[in-house]
Design a protein around this motif. Structure first.
Motif, PDB file in Angstrom:
ATOM      1  N   ARG A  33      -2.979  -8.143  -0.167  1.00  0.00           N
ATOM      2  CA  ARG A  33      -4.684  -6.642  -0.511  1.00  0.00           C
ATOM      3  C   ARG A  33      -4.721  -7.428  -1.782  1.00  0.00           C
ATOM      4  O   ARG A  33      -6.075  -7.207  -1.825  1.00  0.00           O
ATOM      5  N   GLN A  34      -4.239  -7.494  -2.762  1.00  0.00           N
ATOM      6  CA  GLN A  34      -4.975  -7.634  -4.174  1.00  0.00           C
ATOM      7  C   GLN A  34      -5.060  -9.643  -4.333  1.00  0.00           C
ATOM      8  O   GLN A  34      -5.902  -9.564  -5.262  1.00  0.00           O
ATOM      9  N   ALA A  35      -4.737 -10.017  -3.648  1.00  0.00           N
ATOM     10  CA  ALA A  35      -5.259 -11.566  -3.744  1.00  0.00           C
ATOM     11  C   ALA A  35      -6.599 -11.644  -3.719  1.00  0.00           C
ATOM     12  O   ALA A  35      -7.538 -11.436  -3.189  1.00  0.00           O
ATOM     13  N   ARG A  36      -7.008 -12.738  -4.315  1.00  0.00           N
ATOM     14  CA  ARG A  36      -8.382 -13.062  -4.547  1.00  0.00           C
ATOM     15  C   ARG A  36      -8.780 -14.191  -3.705  1.00  0.00           C
ATOM     16  O   ARG A  36      -8.212 -15.312  -3.683  1.00  0.00           O
ATOM     17  N   PHE A  37     -10.108 -14.639  -3.533  1.00  0.00           N
ATOM     18  CA  PHE A  37     -10.734 -15.804  -2.347  1.00  0.00           C
ATOM     19  C   PHE A  37     -10.805 -17.037  -3.301  1.00  0.00           C
ATOM     20  O   PHE A  37     -11.721 -16.053  -4.197  1.00  0.00           O
ATOM     21  N   LEU A  38     -10.611 -17.977  -3.067  1.00  0.00           N
ATOM     22  CA  LEU A  38     -10.547 -19.639  -3.748  1.00  0.00           C
ATOM     23  C   LEU A  38     -11.388 -20.075  -2.609  1.00  0.00           C
ATOM     24  O   LEU A  38     -12.431 -21.158  -3.774  1.00  0.00           O
ATOM     25  N   ARG A  39     -11.479 -20.828  -1.703  1.00  0.00           N
ATOM     26  CA  ARG A  39     -12.037 -21.637  -1.223  1.00  0.00           C
ATOM     27  C   ARG A  39     -11.671 -21.275   0.529  1.00  0.00           C
ATOM     28  O   ARG A  39     -10.857 -20.919   0.919  1.00  0.00           O
ATOM     29  N   VAL A  40     -12.610 -21.911   0.912  1.00  0.00           N
ATOM     30  CA  VAL A  40     -12.155 -22.521   2.210  1.00  0.00           C
ATOM     31  C   VAL A  40     -12.093 -24.259   2.431  1.00  0.00           C
ATOM     32  O   VAL A  40     -12.487 -24.786   2.201  1.00  0.00           O
ATOM     33  N   CYS A  41     -10.791 -23.579   3.375  1.00  0.00           N
ATOM     34  CA  CYS A  41      -9.741 -25.557   3.574  1.00  0.00           C
ATOM     35  C   CYS A  41     -10.614 -26.026   4.520  1.00  0.00           C
ATOM     36  O   CYS A  41     -11.132 -25.318   6.075  1.00  0.00           O
ATOM     37  N   ALA A  42      -9.338 -26.875   5.077  1.00  0.00           N
ATOM     38  CA  ALA A  42     -10.337 -27.758   6.773  1.00  0.00           C
ATOM     39  C   ALA A  42      -9.826 -26.551   7.739  1.00  0.00           C
ATOM     40  O   ALA A  42      -8.892 -26.316   7.461  1.00  0.00           O
ATOM     41  N   GLY A  43      -9.958 -26.822   8.142  1.00  0.00           N
ATOM     42  CA  GLY A  43     -10.432 -25.531  10.191  1.00  0.00           C
ATOM     43  C   GLY A  43     -10.903 -24.643   9.291  1.00  0.00           C
ATOM     44  O   GLY A  43     -10.654 -23.586  10.463  1.00  0.00           O
ATOM     45  N   LYS A  44     -11.881 -23.717   8.473  1.00  0.00           N
ATOM     46  CA  LYS A  44     -12.350 -22.803   8.464  1.00  0.00           C
ATOM     47  C   LYS A  44     -11.029 -22.151   7.474  1.00  0.00           C
ATOM     48  O   LYS A  44     -11.019 -20.567   7.918  1.00  0.00           O
ATOM     49  N   ALA A  45      -9.869 -22.689   7.136  1.00  0.00           N
ATOM     50  CA  ALA A  45      -9.169 -21.965   6.895  1.00  0.00           C
ATOM     51  C   ALA A  45      -9.850 -21.052   5.749  1.00  0.00           C
ATOM     52  O   ALA A  45     -10.048 -21.474   4.443  1.00  0.00           O
ATOM     53  N   ARG A  46      -9.125 -20.109   4.831  1.00  0.00           N
ATOM     54  CA  ARG A  46      -9.997 -19.326   3.787  1.00  0.00           C
ATOM     55  C   ARG A  46      -7.825 -19.771   3.039  1.00  0.00           C
ATOM     56  O   ARG A  46      -7.166 -18.693   3.209  1.00  0.00           O
ATOM     57  N   LEU A  47      -8.387 -19.488   2.084  1.00  0.00           N
ATOM     58  CA  LEU A  47      -7.615 -20.270   0.479  1.00  0.00           C
ATOM     59  C   LEU A  47      -7.578 -18.946  -0.168  1.00  0.00           C
ATOM     60  O   LEU A  47      -8.275 -19.005  -0.700  1.00  0.00           O
ATOM     61  N   TYR A  48      -6.425 -17.962  -0.649  1.00  0.00           N
ATOM     62  CA  TYR A  48      -6.613 -16.946  -1.846  1.00  0.00           C
ATOM     63  C   TYR A  48      -5.345 -16.229  -2.750  1.00  0.00           C
ATOM     64  O   TYR A  48      -4.595 -17.606  -2.311  1.00  0.00           O
ATOM     65  N   ALA A  49      -5.620 -16.312  -3.896  1.00  0.00           N
ATOM     66  CA  ALA A  49      -4.055 -16.153  -4.628  1.00  0.00           C
ATOM     67  C   ALA A  49      -4.220 -15.503  -5.201  1.00  0.00           C
ATOM     68  O   ALA A  49      -5.044 -13.814  -5.577  1.00  0.00           O
ATOM     69  N   LEU A  50      -2.913 -15.036  -5.741  1.00  0.00           N
ATOM     70  CA  LEU A  50      -2.662 -14.157  -6.594  1.00  0.00           C
ATOM     71  C   LEU A  50      -1.285 -14.373  -7.713  1.00  0.00           C
ATOM     72  O   LEU A  50      -0.425 -14.702  -7.147  1.00  0.00           O
ATOM     73  N   GLY A  51      -1.701 -14.543  -8.896  1.00  0.00           N
ATOM     74  CA  GLY A  51      -1.087 -15.725  -9.514  1.00  0.00           C
ATOM     75  C   GLY A  51      -0.894 -17.083  -9.432  1.00  0.00           C
ATOM     76  O   GLY A  51      -1.198 -17.696  -8.984  1.00  0.00           O
ATOM     77  N   GLU A  52       0.394 -17.582  -9.526  1.00  0.00           N
ATOM     78  CA  GLU A  52       1.122 -18.631  -8.183  1.00  0.00           C
ATOM     79  C   GLU A  52       1.521 -19.031  -6.875  1.00  0.00           C
ATOM     80  O   GLU A  52       1.582 -19.538  -6.468  1.00  0.00           O
ATOM     81  N   MET A  53       0.598 -17.350  -6.621  1.00  0.00           N
ATOM     82  CA  MET A  53       1.095 -17.289  -4.693  1.00  0.00           C
ATOM     83  C   MET A  53      -0.376 -17.813  -4.266  1.00  0.00           C
ATOM     84  O   MET A  53      -0.961 -17.681  -4.781  1.00  0.00           O
ATOM     85  N   ARG A  54      -0.118 -18.731  -3.145  1.00  0.00           N
ATOM     86  CA  ARG A  54      -1.705 -18.970  -2.430  1.00  0.00           C
ATOM     87  C   ARG A  54      -0.922 -19.148  -1.171  1.00  0.00           C
ATOM     88  O   ARG A  54       0.219 -18.822  -0.263  1.00  0.00           O
ATOM     89  N   PHE A  55      -2.059 -17.605  -0.224  1.00  0.00           N
ATOM     90  CA  PHE A  55      -2.125 -17.521   0.878  1.00  0.00           C
ATOM     91  C   PHE A  55      -3.127 -18.403   1.559  1.00  0.00           C
ATOM     92  O   PHE A  55      -4.305 -18.277   1.755  1.00  0.00           O
TER      93      PHE A  55
END
Length: 86
Positions: free
Chosen positions: A36-58
């Motif tokens: 819930r605290q993560a911020r959106f970074l970009r859209v990846c292949a296959g329309k997956a969404r990449l979120y980040a929080l510090g050193e974590m990627r979702f």
């Protein structure tokens, strides 16, 4: 991002990489809170969404958290701009 479903793969990877001392239910609860605290970074292949929080990627695809990871690449050092030097 309150409607994201957690997959068993994502919870397992979170336990392995970030929260080895937590049980399954506690890891799932913490993972939802962090997501819930993560911020959106970009859209990846296959329309997956990449979120980040510090050193974590979702990686979220079709409303499900697919995996959690920590980037392993080294941070590139700035280089001299040879066009400015000339």
């Amino acid at each position: 991002m309150n409607d994201v479903q957690l997959t068993s793969h994502a919870i397992t990877r979170f336990q392995e990489r970030f929260a080895g001392n937590l049980g399954w239910a506690a890891a799932a609860q913490r993972l939802l809170r962090l997501l819930r605290q993560a911020r959106f970074l970009r859209v990846c292949a296959g329309k997956a969404r990449l979120y980040a929080l510090g050193e974590m990627r979702f990686v979220v695809q079709d409303g499900a958290l697919v995996t959690v990871y920590r980037p392993t690449y080294p941070v590139a050092a700035p280089t001299d701009d040879l066009w400015c030097v000339a």
